[in-house]
Design an enzyme around this catalytic site. Structure first.
Site, PDB file in Angstrom:
ATOM      1  N   TRP A 126       0.823  -1.212   0.000  1.00 57.90           N
ATOM      2  CA  TRP A 126       0.000   0.000   0.000  1.00 57.90           C
ATOM      3  C   TRP A 126       0.858   1.262   0.000  1.00 57.90           C
ATOM      4  O   TRP A 126       0.582   2.214   0.750  1.00 57.90           O
ATOM      5  CB  TRP A 126      -0.954   0.013   1.213  1.00 57.90           C
ATOM      6  CG  TRP A 126      -1.830  -1.194   1.283  1.00 57.90           C
ATOM      7  CD1 TRP A 126      -2.333  -1.898   0.234  1.00 57.90           C
ATOM      8  CD2 TRP A 126      -2.297  -1.856   2.468  1.00 57.90           C
ATOM      9  NE1 TRP A 126      -3.090  -2.953   0.691  1.00 57.90           N
ATOM     10  CE2 TRP A 126      -3.089  -2.947   2.058  1.00 57.90           C
ATOM     11  CE3 TRP A 126      -2.127  -1.610   3.823  1.00 57.90           C
ATOM     12  CZ2 TRP A 126      -3.697  -3.800   2.957  1.00 57.90           C
ATOM     13  CZ3 TRP A 126      -2.737  -2.459   4.725  1.00 57.90           C
ATOM     14  CH2 TRP A 126      -3.507  -3.548   4.295  1.00 57.90           C
TER      15      TRP A 126
ATOM     16  N   SER B 290       1.871   4.590  -1.410  1.00 56.15           N
ATOM     17  CA  SER B 290       1.448   5.643  -2.340  1.00 56.15           C
ATOM     18  C   SER B 290       2.673   6.094  -3.128  1.00 56.15           C
ATOM     19  O   SER B 290       3.748   6.295  -2.542  1.00 56.15           O
ATOM     20  CB  SER B 290       0.863   6.837  -1.573  1.00 56.15           C
ATOM     21  OG  SER B 290      -0.286   6.433  -0.885  1.00 56.15           O
TER      22      SER B 290
ATOM     23  N   GLU C 239      -2.266   7.065   7.403  1.00 56.36           N
ATOM     24  CA  GLU C 239      -1.481   8.024   8.209  1.00 56.36           C
ATOM     25  C   GLU C 239      -1.779   7.890   9.695  1.00 56.36           C
ATOM     26  O   GLU C 239      -1.843   8.884  10.426  1.00 56.36           O
ATOM     27  CB  GLU C 239      -1.727   9.461   7.750  1.00 56.36           C
ATOM     28  CG  GLU C 239      -0.800   9.883   6.624  1.00 56.36           C
ATOM     29  CD  GLU C 239      -0.231  11.272   6.802  1.00 56.36           C
ATOM     30  OE1 GLU C 239      -0.851  12.090   7.501  1.00 56.36           O
ATOM     31  OE2 GLU C 239       0.844  11.530   6.254  1.00 56.36           O
TER      32      GLU C 239
HETATM   33  S1  MYA Z   1       1.915   5.876   5.963  1.00 60.38           S
HETATM   34  C1  MYA Z   1       1.713   4.667   7.183  1.00 60.38           C
HETATM   35  C2  MYA Z   1       1.135   5.247   8.395  1.00 60.38           C
HETATM   36  N1  MYA Z   1       1.353   4.352   9.487  1.00 60.38           N
HETATM   37  C3  MYA Z   1       1.128   4.765  10.695  1.00 60.38           C
HETATM   38  O1  MYA Z   1       0.745   5.890  10.917  1.00 60.38           O
HETATM   39  C4  MYA Z   1       1.424   3.797  11.764  1.00 60.38           C
HETATM   40  C5  MYA Z   1       0.593   4.040  12.980  1.00 60.38           C
HETATM   41  N2  MYA Z   1       1.272   3.575  14.155  1.00 60.38           N
HETATM   42  C6  MYA Z   1       1.875   4.435  15.005  1.00 60.38           C
HETATM   43  O2  MYA Z   1       1.824   5.625  14.860  1.00 60.38           O
HETATM   44  C7  MYA Z   1       2.663   3.818  16.152  1.00 60.38           C
HETATM   45  O3  MYA Z   1       3.041   2.509  15.830  1.00 60.38           O
HETATM   46  C8  MYA Z   1       1.902   3.883  17.486  1.00 60.38           C
HETATM   47  C9  MYA Z   1       2.897   3.565  18.618  1.00 60.38           C
HETATM   48  C10 MYA Z   1       1.437   5.298  17.786  1.00 60.38           C
HETATM   49  C11 MYA Z   1       0.731   2.922  17.461  1.00 60.38           C
HETATM   50  N3  MYA Z   1       5.510  10.989  18.103  1.00 60.38           N
HETATM   51  O4  MYA Z   1       6.321   1.748  22.208  1.00 60.38           O
HETATM   52  P1  MYA Z   1       5.633   2.906  21.516  1.00 60.38           P
HETATM   53  C12 MYA Z   1       7.875   7.092  20.399  1.00 60.38           C
HETATM   54  C13 MYA Z   1       6.710  10.955  18.710  1.00 60.38           C
HETATM   55  O5  MYA Z   1       4.476   3.528  22.175  1.00 60.38           O
HETATM   56  P2  MYA Z   1       4.170   1.400  19.534  1.00 60.38           P
HETATM   57  C14 MYA Z   1       0.416   6.186   5.302  1.00 60.38           C
HETATM   58  O6  MYA Z   1      -0.597   5.769   5.751  1.00 60.38           O
HETATM   59  C15 MYA Z   1       7.594   6.778  21.847  1.00 60.38           C
HETATM   60  O7  MYA Z   1       7.714   7.921  22.641  1.00 60.38           O
HETATM   61  N4  MYA Z   1       7.216   9.849  19.272  1.00 60.38           N
HETATM   62  O8  MYA Z   1       5.239   2.474  20.033  1.00 60.38           O
HETATM   63  C16 MYA Z   1       0.540   7.039   4.089  1.00 60.38           C
HETATM   64  C17 MYA Z   1       8.656   5.760  22.177  1.00 60.38           C
HETATM   65  O9  MYA Z   1       9.848   6.457  22.463  1.00 60.38           O
HETATM   66  P3  MYA Z   1      10.786   5.997  23.687  1.00 60.38           P
HETATM   67  C18 MYA Z   1       6.454   8.750  19.233  1.00 60.38           C
HETATM   68  O10 MYA Z   1       3.324   0.868  20.609  1.00 60.38           O
HETATM   69  C19 MYA Z   1      -0.746   7.564   3.578  1.00 60.38           C
HETATM   70  C20 MYA Z   1       8.838   5.001  20.866  1.00 60.38           C
HETATM   71  O11 MYA Z   1       8.348   5.874  19.842  1.00 60.38           O
HETATM   72  C21 MYA Z   1       5.185   8.726  18.620  1.00 60.38           C
HETATM   73  O12 MYA Z   1       4.900   0.457  18.672  1.00 60.38           O
HETATM   74  C22 MYA Z   1      -0.502   8.535   2.478  1.00 60.38           C
HETATM   75  C23 MYA Z   1       8.060   3.692  20.846  1.00 60.38           C
HETATM   76  O13 MYA Z   1       6.727   4.008  21.240  1.00 60.38           O
HETATM   77  C24 MYA Z   1       4.732   9.905  18.027  1.00 60.38           C
HETATM   78  N5  MYA Z   1       3.556   9.992  17.366  1.00 60.38           N
HETATM   79  O14 MYA Z   1       3.223   2.260  18.547  1.00 60.38           O
HETATM   80  C25 MYA Z   1      -0.775   9.892   2.985  1.00 60.38           C
HETATM   81  N6  MYA Z   1       4.668   7.477  18.732  1.00 60.38           N
HETATM   82  O15 MYA Z   1      11.204   4.595  23.379  1.00 60.38           O
HETATM   83  C26 MYA Z   1      -0.382  10.936   2.039  1.00 60.38           C
HETATM   84  C27 MYA Z   1       5.578   6.759  19.402  1.00 60.38           C
HETATM   85  O16 MYA Z   1      11.908   6.972  23.685  1.00 60.38           O
HETATM   86  C28 MYA Z   1      -0.195  12.207   2.765  1.00 60.38           C
HETATM   87  N7  MYA Z   1       6.661   7.515  19.697  1.00 60.38           N
HETATM   88  O17 MYA Z   1       9.914   6.105  24.898  1.00 60.38           O
HETATM   89  C29 MYA Z   1      -1.297  13.161   2.542  1.00 60.38           C
HETATM   90  C30 MYA Z   1      -0.950  14.443   3.193  1.00 60.38           C
HETATM   91  C31 MYA Z   1      -2.046  15.446   3.093  1.00 60.38           C
HETATM   92  C32 MYA Z   1      -1.973  16.197   1.852  1.00 60.38           C
HETATM   93  C33 MYA Z   1      -3.194  15.935   1.079  1.00 60.38           C
HETATM   94  C34 MYA Z   1      -3.414  16.999  -0.020  1.00 60.38           C
HETATM   95  C35 MYA Z   1      -4.741  16.837  -0.518  1.00 60.38           C
END
Ligand code: MYA
Length: 613
Positions: free
Chosen positions: A211, A213, A422
């Site tokens: 997936w 983009s 995202e």
């Molecule tokens: S791209 C793919 C998107 N994928 C995701 O978003 C994955 C979602 N999963 C997660 O975000 C993480 O795995 C979660 C944490 C949040 C579930 N900021 O043990 P942990 C640090 C800063 O809690 P997990 C797509 O879709 C945390 O402090 N740090 O982790 C493209 C820790 O640090 P430390 C963070 O339980 C689509 C370490 O990481 C954050 O595994 C296309 C481990 O944390 C954070 N947020 O999971 C889009 N989270 O060890 C196009 C964690 O020091 C774009 N940490 O304590 C379009 C744009 C718009 C424009 C449109 C124009 C029209």
């Protein structure tokens, strides 16, 4: 999802700042932050990043934007054909060529490296135009710059920036390669591996991504892979980010996916087979890849809110025009109360989304360190709101809305993915709640310590005890917010401040009741996240509407009404939060989880139809 691990996310967040309005002195040692949302969880009304509404454009930036907007709008009106892109499941060549020509693929790259050098706020405004016209094109643009090469912009060395940024502004597409077949929301569990080759100068990369983009067209990719690293004398796997060029060899892509929406954007699998990646392509340091990925995502989320504010504005215009002209039962649709309410709710959602987008971008431009939760809220709110607004627009247009010719069915299909990618909205809501709770927990721990050694923090104990006593007898007014908002918005602002205090009490009660196990109380966490969204969105619109009054904008009256209406409903929901966390709600939650378990165990509904046939 590893929610216990997710809590750890909170530890990083927090920066020194001035004290929240009308609150007790902070316990020494508790983490501090300027984030409105984080402080909510302590029951504190922190105005630093909300009031006054950010004024993020300098005169020159405003001028640049004013010059850029008309050609971009004209391009989307006259050149791009969203229906044609959708039907062909690809973007017309002339559109892509025109976008490169306009500089739309390098909006935030510094001018000296070939881009337009725009701030987040300037970017948001242009992205809003894209979102109003063609979300599929938006994803092609966004996957390229919001996440594809954003890591190079944020974490790249001078050498990496000089090598790659001119290329990604000069015609080569970029992509962000994180998700894998067994790793979606659980981003840390990826299996793609990169091992240092014996020459010490290359990594050998193997694995596959799904997936992606721009996966079939990208020449330059930000790829996340497990790498062995030494930690405390042991070898462990840690995620590392790499810049990978298709030209390195061993990179291939699958066919374009056949999708429900954003059909013209290119989405494919990407395979890496013994790809030799030079060690100079490590991005942000070996073993730091998870942080790099999270920060790229945090940094780009406001763009989604901006785009979807544009989508909602366009849908609202279509619905309003239809309601103003379509006559049924001898009256225009717009004269019926039921339609007026629909239009009002759509306008509210659009106004909130737009207020969030520019509040977050403005904070980022001002150098805020803590905007992660607000960015997550902006993405969650915007994608839910856009779905609701476009759905209602179709409802107002009736049968016409269901026809392809009005374009709304395409927009609805395009929108569906925004609640999924995202970071799914479900994951982001838990992220907000858990991070907030962790922040509140750190303060509570300090308080407990203070109570154990009263002489050390006497002032703190008295002020805290006073605060709780006031809360207990229901006299709590909350922070003094009168000076923050225009006169007509003082009443809703005071109510919001009161609810913020109560919200803190709910969080504290949840922490006391469940202790560390609170991280597994997902129903409760969802309610708290909803409360945080209600409070932050209310603060955002109160702030924006107050600015409109201060500047004497012609829309000030309308904006005040919007802010008042939104805050009224949001604070009412907040007022019901304590009950929603009480014993009755808990029993109901247990009933729901039991039902859910049954359905999962039976592979669907265990009931037969009433005919038992
Ligand atoms: S791209 C793919 C998107 N994928 C995701 O978003 C994955 C979602 N999963 C997660 O975000 C993480 O795995 C979660 C944490 C949040 C579930 N900021 O043990 P942990 C640090 C800063 O809690 P997990 C797509 O879709 C945390 O402090 N740090 O982790 C493209 C820790 O640090 P430390 C963070 O339980 C689509 C370490 O990481 C954050 O595994 C296309 C481990 O944390 C954070 N947020 O999971 C889009 N989270 O060890 C196009 C964690 O020091 C774009 N940490 O304590 C379009 C744009 C718009 C424009 C449109 C124009 C029209």
């Amino acid at each position: 999802m590893k929610s216990t691990q997710l809590v750890a996310a909170a530890r990083r967040l927090g920066a020194p700042h001035r004290r929240a309005l009308g609150t007790a002195p902070e316990p020494r040692g508790a983490r501090q932050s300027a984030s409105f949302t984080l402080n909510l969880f302590r029951g504190q009304f922190e105005p630093a990043q909300v009031f006054p509404y950010p004024d993020a454009l300098g005169a020159e930036q405003r001028q640049t934007l004013a010059e850029l907007l008309p050609p971009v709008e004209k391009f989307f009106r006259e050149v791009n054909d969203p229906a044609k892109n959708d039907a062909a499941a690809q973007i017309e060549e002339r559109t892509l060529a025109g976008l490169w020509e306009l500089g739309a693929f390098g909006l935030q790259v510094p001018c000296e490296l070939g881009g337009l050098g725009l701030s987040n706020t300037q970017y948001a405004r242009l992205v809003e135009v894209v979102g109003a016209h063609d979300l599929g094109v938006g994803i092609t643009l966004g996957a390229h710059q919001s996440i594809g090469f954003k890591g190079i912009l944020l974490f790249g060395t001078e050498e990496q920036r000089a090598r790659y940024l001119p290329r990604v502004t000069g015609g080569e597409y970029a992509a962000f390669c994180l998700t894998e077949p067994s790793s979606g929301s659980d981003a840390g569990s990826i299996k793609t591996r990169a091992e240092l080759a014996p020459d010490g100068e290359h990594y050998v990369l193997n694995g596959s991504k799904i997936w992606i983009s721009n996966g079939g067209i990208a020449e330059i990719m930000t790829v996340f892979a497990q790498t062995p690293v030494q930690r405390d004398g042991r070898t462990v796997d840690k995620v590392t980010a790499f810049v990978v060029e298709r030209a390195f060899g061993g990179v291939s892509s699958g066919p374009p996916e056949n999708k429900m929406g954003i059909r013209c954007s290119n989405t494919t699998e990407v395979y890496f087979e013994d790809v030799r990646v030079p060690a100079r392509c490590v991005l942000g340091g070996v073993g730091n890849g998870f942080k790099v990925a999270m920060n790229i995502l945090n940094n780009g989320r406001f763009g989604m809110a901006a785009a979807l504010a544009g989508t909602q504005r366009a849908a609202l215009r279509q619905a309003a025009e239809h309601a103003a002209t379509r006559v049924q039962f001898g009256r225009r649709l717009a004269d019926f109360g039921a339609v007026q309410e629909k239009l009002a709710r759509m306008a509210l959602l659009q106004y909130v989304t737009e207020s969030l987008a520019y509040m977050v971008s403005g904070n980022m431009d001002a150098g805020a360190a803590d905007y992660h939760l607000e960015a997550a809220i902006s993405k969650v709110f915007a994608s839910d709101a856009a779905w609701a607004v476009v759905d209602e627009a179709i409802q107002i247009l009736g049968g016409m809305g269901f026809m392809k010719a009005t374009g709304l069915e395409r927009v609805l299909r395009d929108l569906r993915i925004f609640r999924i990618f995202e970071g799914t909205n479900d994951i982001l809501r838990l992220f907000v709640a858990l991070t907030g709770i962790q922040f509140a927990g750190s303060q509570l721990q300090e308080l407990m310590r203070a109570f154990k050694r009263p002489t050390a923090h006497l002032g703190l104990i008295f002020s805290e005890a006073g605060r709780r006593a006031t809360r207990a007898v229901g006299l709590a007014r909350g922070a003094d917010v009168d000076a923050l908002v225009s006169a007509e918005l003082r009443a809703p602002a005071r109510e919001l401040a009161r609810q913020v205090l109560q919200f803190g009490a709910c969080v504290e009660a949840a922490l006391r009741k469940h202790g560390r196990a609170v991280v597994d109380e997902q129903l409760l966490l969802n309610r708290l996240a909803a409360g945080a969204v209600d409070a932050y969105t209310s603060a955002a619109v109160l702030s924006r509407a107050s600015r409109a009054r201060r500047l004497g904008l012609p829309t000030a009256e309308h904006e005040a009404r919007l802010a008042e209406a939104w805050t009224e409903e949001a604070t009412e929901r907040l007022g019901a939060l304590a009950a929603a966390l009480g014993p009755r709600a808990q029993r109901h939650g247990e009933r729901l989880t039991a039902l859910g378990r049954d359905v999962a165990a039976q592979g669907g509904s265990p009931t037969r139809n009433p005919l038992e046939l």
